[in-house]
Write an enzyme that holds these catalytic residues in place. Structure first.
Site, PDB file in Angstrom:
ATOM      1  N   HIS A  57      42.848  43.697  38.466  1.00  0.00           N
ATOM      2  CA  HIS A  57      43.919  43.468  37.498  1.00  0.00           C
ATOM      3  C   HIS A  57      44.913  44.618  37.435  1.00  0.00           C
ATOM      4  O   HIS A  57      45.973  44.476  36.823  1.00  0.00           O
ATOM      5  CB  HIS A  57      43.340  43.233  36.097  1.00  0.00           C
ATOM      6  CG  HIS A  57      42.599  41.953  35.952  1.00  0.00           C
ATOM      7  ND1 HIS A  57      41.230  41.865  36.109  1.00  0.00           N
ATOM      8  CD2 HIS A  57      43.023  40.697  35.667  1.00  0.00           C
ATOM      9  CE1 HIS A  57      40.845  40.613  35.921  1.00  0.00           C
ATOM     10  NE2 HIS A  57      41.908  39.888  35.661  1.00  0.00           N
ATOM     11  N   GLU A  85      45.651  30.815  35.927  1.00  0.00           N
ATOM     12  CA  GLU A  85      44.249  30.460  36.157  1.00  0.00           C
ATOM     13  C   GLU A  85      44.107  29.308  37.144  1.00  0.00           C
ATOM     14  O   GLU A  85      43.217  29.315  38.001  1.00  0.00           O
ATOM     15  CB  GLU A  85      43.569  30.126  34.829  1.00  0.00           C
ATOM     16  CG  GLU A  85      43.481  31.300  33.868  1.00  0.00           C
ATOM     17  CD  GLU A  85      42.723  32.491  34.429  1.00  0.00           C
ATOM     18  OE1 GLU A  85      41.889  32.302  35.339  1.00  0.00           O
ATOM     19  OE2 GLU A  85      42.974  33.618  33.974  1.00  0.00           O
TER      20      GLU A  85
END
EC number: 3.4.24.28
Length: 566
Positions: A481, A393
């Site tokens: 993703h 992240e």
């Protein structure tokens, strides 16, 4: 186990022409390759390198503009000069090649072109060596750009809000900026409307509203989640506020405490003693690290985490312990490895909030801080318990402050893969049971050996490991993703070697993998970089670092070929 069913709208195919050996060297014998990569659809260069101009005594910006003016036909600028077609956004020195890096934004009559950014490298002798980035062609021939009738920006915001279908509480006031937008084969003016909110579920949406008709042309959510399975956090009744709750940074004395993380391991924590409380505020690094408690609500940042005795051993503390410790380790990795001072390389604070929502099965970077859910105990445990998740992240933030890859389609999948690569490398850096799986420490806590994604074998969790197997639909922002698996496999092969689809790759190790991708992401990738362009950028990054004829350059080429990216 199949985790997701996603698809990717892929950008146009690319053609590559390589000519004539090796160009003149950058400083310190770091070589620049001679390569031309063309976009097959618009037939203009998107990555070109070599001895592109003679040495001059001019400033780097002037060198780039002179080249583009001479190559107006190749880049299809029409009658516009380079000075009218591009705006310089940043000029920086590159210590590796002793060159000057010029980042630009394409414009048309002063209006920026969405996703059309370029980066140029000019050597210290004043010659252009690299120009990367697709240029929108023939804008002076686009009929819709001759239409000056436009709705107001406020109307565009209203249209986007109506399409959103909910009335959220905005974290940032909605705004509408005018862009030139390429909508398939059509180019038009569009307002790019940003809607940033947390309720009813986190969103940082970009809407593209055609400026003359008000039609919604495109929309996507740029909240960078660790997984695409984003279920809305269930809100509980707000806990009673502590009258002493602190949000702002505190002043005090640096201390070292201890705490138990999500997996029960003990860690040392840099804290700040202020008054009679110890706060999870780490002042010992180049960037201050803050950890907050959302108390199962969806308000950010929450309250600065405090403890009475500097021992954070309560079960409720575990998520905060890991968020604080792993944020520090991620900072340390980037600083020790690349001398990068935080996410923006200028000491930006690292803020994390844990206990977000109730049973929230995700973690995300919202553009200004990290946010972690507790999980539901079945699909996830507390998401801050995975160091690769935190490294992933925070790498989104590094990307946001460098190439700024658009979080949709191939550039978005590349964005995700870069975060997986560096999340994994942070895990190896801390030597905490490192592997090439993503999220294995926090995913399905009751099931051993499971993970969100696998870099060594993306197909293990339903992701493609070759370009021929890519998804071509539109869910999950075009499969960011899912198709990240293609680049993840390439990165794994580059580090470890192996034979894939009949192509043998000689591994160069994880440290060189990180060096090449960090350089490519910060020096050569642009907002709309595709997998094919990423190959060119990574090859040039390897040449800069190890030489044009090095084994590392050969390995980069092999690894991309092994996953079908040319």
């Amino acid at each position: 186990m199949k985790k997701k069913s996603l698809a990717l709208v892929l950008a146009t195919g690319m053609a590559v022409t390589t000519f004539g050996g090796t160009g003149s060297a950058f400083a310190d014998s770091k070589n620049v390759l001679s390569t031309k990569k063309y976009n097959e659809t618009v037939q203009s260069p998107e990555f070109i390198s070599g001895d592109l101009t003679e040495a001059t005594g001019k400033k780097a910006e002037s060198v780039v503009f002179d080249y583009l003016n001479a190559a107006k036909g190749d880049y299809k600028l029409g009658e516009k000069s380079a000075q009218d077609s591009f705006k310089v956004k940043q000029v920086k020195k590159d210590a590796v090649t002793d060159s000057t890096v010029v980042r630009m934004q394409q414009v048309y009559e002063g209006v920026p072109v969405w996703g059309s950014t370029q980066v140029a490298h000019v050597s210290k002798d004043g010659s252009l060596k690299v120009l990367s980035g697709t240029v929108a062609p023939d804008l002076d021939k686009k009929e819709k750009l001759k239409n000056k009738n436009k709705i107001e920006g406020a109307k565009a915001i209203e249209i986007a809000q109506q399409d959103l279908g909910v009335t959220p509480k905005y974290e940032v006031e909605p705004k509408a900026d005018l862009y030139v937008y390429q909508n398939g084969e059509e180019t038009t003016y569009a307002y790019v409307v940003n809607l940033n909110f947390l309720d009813p579920s986190p969103g940082n949406y970009y809407y593209f509203i055609e400026a003359d008709s008000g039609k919604v042309l495109n929309k996507f959510n740029t909240i960078d989640h660790v997984t695409n399975d984003d279920k809305s956090p269930v809100k509980q009744e707000a806990p009673k506020q502590d009258a002493k709750a602190v949000v702002k940074p505190v002043t005090g004395t640096n201390k070292v405490g201890t705490g138990k993380g999500v997996l029960g391991d003990t860690k040392s924590l840099n804290t700040t003693l202020s008054g009679s409380s110890y706060y999870l505020q780490d002042n010992t690094r180049g960037a201050t690290i803050f950890t907050y408690d959302a108390k199962n609500r969806s308000t950010l940042p929450g309250t600065l985490w405090a403890d009475a005795d500097n021992v954070f051993n309560a079960a409720y503390d575990a998520a905060a312990v890991d968020a604080h410790y792993y944020a520090g380790k991620t900072y340390d990795y980037y600083k020790a490895t690349f001398n990068r001072n935080s996410i923006n390389d200028a000491g930006a604070p690292l803020k994390s909030t844990v206990h977000y929502g109730s049973n929230y099965n995700n973690a995300f970077w919202n553009g200004s801080q990290m946010v972690y859910g507790d999980g539901d105990g079945v699909t996830f445990t507390s998401l801050s318990g995975g160091i690769d998740v935190i490294g992933h992240e925070l790498t989104h933030a590094v990307t946001e402050n460098s190439s700024n890859l658009i979080y949709q389609n191939e550039s978005g999948a590349l964005n995700e893969a870069i975060s997986d690569i560096f999340g994994t490398l942070v895990e190896f850096y801390d030597n905490r049971n490192p592997d090439w799986e993503i999220g294995e420490d926090i995913y399905t806590p009751g099931k051993a050996g499971d993970a969100l994604r696998s870099m060594s074998d993306p197909t293990k969790y339903g992701d493609p490991d070759h370009y021929s197997k890519r998804y071509t639909g539109s869910s999950d922002n075009g499969g960011v993703h899912t198709n990240s698996g293609i680049i993840n496999k390439q990165a794994y092969l580059l580090a470890n070697g192996g034979t894939h689809y009949g192509v043998t790759v000689t591994g160069i190790g994880k440290d060189k993998l990180g060096a090449i991708y960090y350089r490519a992401n910060t020096q050569y990738f642009t907002q709309s970089t595709t997998f094919s362009q990423a190959r060119a950028g990574a090859v040039q990054a390897a040449a800069d670092l190890y030489g044009a004829n090095s084994a590392e350059v050969a390995a980069v080429k092999q690894s991309f070929s092994a996953v079908g990216v040319n």
